[in-house]
Design an enzyme around this catalytic site. Structure first.
Site: not given
Ligand SMILES: CC(C)(COP(=O)(O)OP(=O)(O)OC[C@H]1O[C@@H](n2cnc3c(N)ncnc32)[C@H](O)[C@@H]1OP(=O)(O)O)[C@@H](O)C(=O)NCCC(=O)NCCS
Length: 384
Positions: A83, A206, A328, A332
């Protein structure tokens, strides 16, 4: 070292891309060059971040992007750090430019996974963890971060509402961000009523699976005419690492690679925490934002949740955190995420952040984590 600037930046909206990852990457690369007023022939290297191109049957994007830009002879490579892939690519660009090897570099991060269902996407992502010890035993990223969250809640007695405050704030910021995946506010009641994904984490703890592409143009100040936009002066670019598995790190209530990166970046930039006007931090799950604020030294362990609940980190609070909406709610798309944090800072410094504008910001910090914290980047930017 040469003074190094981010002179151009561009991004797609995050969410679902109608075009291929390759097309989106090329489009934002062109737009970033345009925003920096830089001819593509000035680029000395293209650093691409793209973890899951294989899911679109297209890896090795660098030469394809460069060819579309009319610079096929320019070298390129793909940088992978889960990430934190584009912030790792940005660090490589910084090293090359600040070190005097080239005058300018292009950084492009792109991910497109929306054609996969949640199970397939979760399986792809889990490859960024330790396959034999974690993934093979059923661990996914929601599961691993839930493990960290359980340890944290137990250690500090943190209430679910403090995690929820991160989600409510970041959704409110994303609702003001036209580039965000989710552009809707949520209430605490919505948060508390959302289904549990991996206990104690709920749906609104998430980040989503998002498509997206973001590009940055990095250049040495001494090689440039005056850029058309307000550049970001790269005051520190730091990468750190840590053990791959959470059980090998000596703590489950923080991320040691963040602590190390934050300390080093502040030292290199010669600034105090009190000089930082806002932060973009890695909030793949709400717990990650609390840990980041504590590991970066802005709050004592266990205290970031109360500060969030009290509005200190809101976009109009004393220390705004994730005015973009964060991972969030802005979304992402793994390999675009690090660059997107910098894009937000670029938009803020250029006064284009609309309803989420942080007034009079002079210094901002971007923090991006790979996997559960086995890699980390911290960048600090100032004005010219
Ligand atoms: C949380 C998660 C499991 C939800 O997936 P899901 O249950 O399959 O959800 P769906 O994709 O079917 O979406 C159902 C609804 O919830 C919404 N939604 C999905 N994920 C969401 C999220 N993270 N936050 C808010 N809303 C979300 C969708 O937009 C959809 O809304 P709609 O019904 O109004 O269209 C999935 O988003 C996830 O695994 N996220 C974590 C990704 C990750 O691990 N990234 C790496 C971090 S290190």
């Amino acid at each position: 070292m040469r003074e190094t600037w981010v002179v151009g930046a561009a991004s797609t909206r995050f969410g679902k891309l109608a075009e291929t990852g390759r097309e989106a990457a090329t489009r934002v690369a062109l737009a970033a060059l345009d925003s920096g007023g830089l001819d593509p022939r000035r680029i000395g290297y293209t650093f691409v971040a793209n973890c899951f191109g294989v899911a679109e049957r297209q890896a090795h994007l660098g030469p394809l992007i460069n060819t579309a830009l009319g610079i096929p002879e320019v070298p390129s490579c793909t940088v992978e750090s889960a990430c934190s892939s584009t912030s790792a690519a940005l660090h490589e660009a910084f090293v090359h430019v600040a070190g005097g090897f080239i005058d300018a570099a292009l950084v492009v991060g792109v991910e497109r996974l929306s054609h996969l269902d949640t199970l397939a996407a979760t399986s792809y992502f889990a490859m960024g963890a330790d396959y034999p010890f974690e993934t093979h035993n059923g661990a996914t990223f929601p599961g691993l971060y839930a493990t960290l969250a359980s340890a944290y809640l137990k250690e500090f007695g943190t209430r679910p509402e403090e995690l929820g405050a991160v989600a409510v704030k970041n959704h409110a910021n994303a609702a003001r961000n036209p580039y965000a995946h989710f552009q809707k506010e949520i209430s605490m009641a919505t948060y508390l009523g959302s289904p549990v994904i991996a206990s104690p984490l709920r749906l609104y703890d998430c980040c989503p699976f998002s498509d997206g592409a973001t590009a940055l143009v990095v250049a040495a100040r001494d090689s440039l005419p005056r850029p058309p936009s307000e550049p970001l002066v790269m005051r520190a670019s730091v990468r750190t690492g840590a053990a791959g598995d959470i059980q090998d790190r000596g703590t489950m209530t923080g991320i040691p690679a963040t602590r190390a990166a934050g300390e080093k970046a502040l030292r290199l930039a010669h600034i105090e925490r009190s000089q930082i006007d806002f932060l973009e931090v890695h909030d793949c799950f709400t717990i990650a934002e609390l840990m980041a604020l504590e590991d970066l030294g802005f709050y004592a362990p266990g205290k970031a949740g109360a500060a969030t609940r009290d509005g200190v980190t809101a976009h109009d609070g004393r220390l705004p955190v994730n005015p973009s909406g964060g991972l969030k709610a802005k979304g992402h798309p793994v390999s675009a995420t690090g660059a997107a944090q910098v894009f937000e800072i670029f938009e803020q410094f250029n006064g284009r952040a609309g309803g989420r504008q942080v007034p009079k910001a002079e210094i901002a910090l971007a923090h991006n984590v790979g996997a559960t914290g086995s890699s980390c980047s911290v960048h600090i930017f100032g004005r010219r």
